[in-house]
Design an enzyme around this catalytic site. Structure first.
Site, short mmCIF file in Angstrom:
data_model
loop_
_atom_site.label_atom_id
_atom_site.label_comp_id
_atom_site.label_asym_id
_atom_site.label_seq_id
_atom_site.Cartn_x
_atom_site.Cartn_y
_atom_site.Cartn_z
N GLY A 37 17.28 71.62 -24.73
CA GLY A 37 17.91 72.73 -24.01
C GLY A 37 16.94 73.85 -23.76
N ASN A 39 15.56 74.90 -21.15
CA ASN A 39 15.57 75.49 -19.81
C ASN A 39 16.35 76.79 -19.72
OD1 ASN A 39 17.89 73.63 -20.16
ND2 ASN A 39 18.49 74.42 -18.17
N GLY A 41 18.65 80.20 -22.03
CA GLY A 41 19.11 80.85 -23.24
C GLY A 41 18.08 80.88 -24.36
N GLY A 43 16.82 78.44 -25.94
CA GLY A 43 15.80 77.42 -25.75
C GLY A 43 14.66 77.90 -24.86
N SER A 172 25.34 77.79 -36.60
CA SER A 172 26.05 79.03 -36.28
C SER A 172 26.87 79.45 -37.50
CB SER A 172 26.99 78.83 -35.09
OG SER A 172 27.86 79.93 -34.95
N TYR A 201 34.08 72.82 -32.31
CA TYR A 201 32.79 73.52 -32.28
C TYR A 201 32.35 73.91 -33.69
CZ TYR A 201 29.21 77.02 -31.40
OH TYR A 201 28.03 77.74 -31.42
#
Length: 332
Positions: A37, A39, A41, A43, A172, A201
């Site tokens: 990821g 690309n 945020g 990442g 998280s 989640y």
């Protein structure tokens, strides 16, 4: 639920200055990193900081066009902040929702004959509508845990060969919120609507820490003491991971959450600090920090009782391993 907020150690993290900044990242010229990821945020910011210090960074993403666009933006950003540098940035296709595709991604990277010093398992889904992955697993769990589990296990021999090396699992504080009875509830993992999207989640974020601790223990027991695996909570950040929350939470709650994140959320550069600490700080090796959980900004914290449950850690590892072995995607 959120037991950490009742401890002084949690509140001290708000009072203490950051334990790490990007200015203290050492020279990474000889290092190779994969950021899932990468690309957008967290990442993107992680890829930017690693590349700015000389690392050869692979952005492992599902959307090639978005990844190539991100690489162009990274090169522009680096031309301004590090004009002396010729950045080494590459795209690596990765679809975490398809385990056979994950296996192909690992093989593609291994075929390049490069070392692998840093693996940042950053990509993830938020509270998306219920569905199953291509392999018949609840989609959030499949992407946030199972896909990263397989990718890491397939790349583990290379990470061991490349010691000292780092594995960073982005979790998280949501792992402390509502989760199924027993923590994971393995029986509902094949049911798209066995749990609510928010519980799905939270469960996936708990799995990230359980896996971190189980893997760290295995590496230590096998004598691979220079492979360091840690989990992080980046903070409440404006990452875009939530997507269209109205699909699962309704328009009113969705709007409220979006406003709260915009008002109180950290920017992604700040949010990436803890994972960059685990990926690049010399302190990780100097203090032999592995199997730990870090919160902003690079402060260690004890995770939830479920996350600390060794039996649950081992059960999740066995479930995940058996799942991919039975499909011929991993040998033990």
């Amino acid at each position: 639920m959120l037991e950490s907020i009742y401890t002084i150690d949690y509140w001290k993290t708000y009072l203490l200055k950051a334990n790490f900044t990007t200015d203290t990242i050492p020279d990474l010229t000889s290092k190779v990193a994969i950021v899932t990821g990468g690309n957008t945020g967290l990442g993107y910011e992680t890829s930017l900081a690693l590349a700015a210090n000389g690392a050869h960074v692979f952005l492992a993403c599902r959307d090639k066009l978005k990844a190539l666009d991100a690489i162009e933006r990274l090169e522009r950003d680096l031309s301004e902040t590090a004009p002396h540098l010729y950045p080494k940035l590459d795209f690596l296709f990765l679809d975490l929702a398809d385990l056979r595709s994950v296996a192909k991604t690992a093989q593609e990277f291994l075929s390049k004959g490069l070392s692998l010093n840093i693996l940042v398992n950053n990509a993830g889904l938020g509270m998306v509508p219920p569905s199953l992955s291509k392999d018949g697993v609840e989609i959030i769990f499949a992407v946030n845990h199972l896909g990263h589990f397989l990718l890491t296990q397939l790349l583990l021999p290379k990470l061991i060969e490349s010691q000292p090396s780092r594995i960073v699992n982005v979790s998280s504080m949501a792992h402390e919120l509502e989760v199924p009875l027993g923590g994971i509830q393995f029986g509902t993992l094949s049911q798209p609507d066995g749990e609510s999207p928010i519980v799905n989640y939270n469960r996936s974020k708990l799995a990230n820490i359980l896996y971190t601790k189980a893997l760290a223990r295995r590496l230590t027991n096998a004598g691979h003491n220079r492979v360091f695996v840690n989990a992080v909570h980046p903070g409440y950040c404006q990452t875009g991971i939530d997507g269209d929350l109205s699909l699962t939470q309704g328009k009113v709650v969705s709007k409220l959450l979006s406003l709260t994140r915009a008002w109180a959320g950290r920017n992604v550069a700040e949010g990436a600090i803890s994972q960059l600490y685990c990926a690049a700080s010399p302190e990780i090796e100097d203090r032999e920090l592995s199997g730990r959980y870090f919160v902003p900004d690079a402060h260690e914290l004890r995770p939830s009782p479920y996350a600390m449950n060794k039996e649950l850690q081992e059960r999740l590892f066995k479930y995940s391993e058996d799942f991919v072995v039975k499909r011929g995607l991993l040998t033990t």
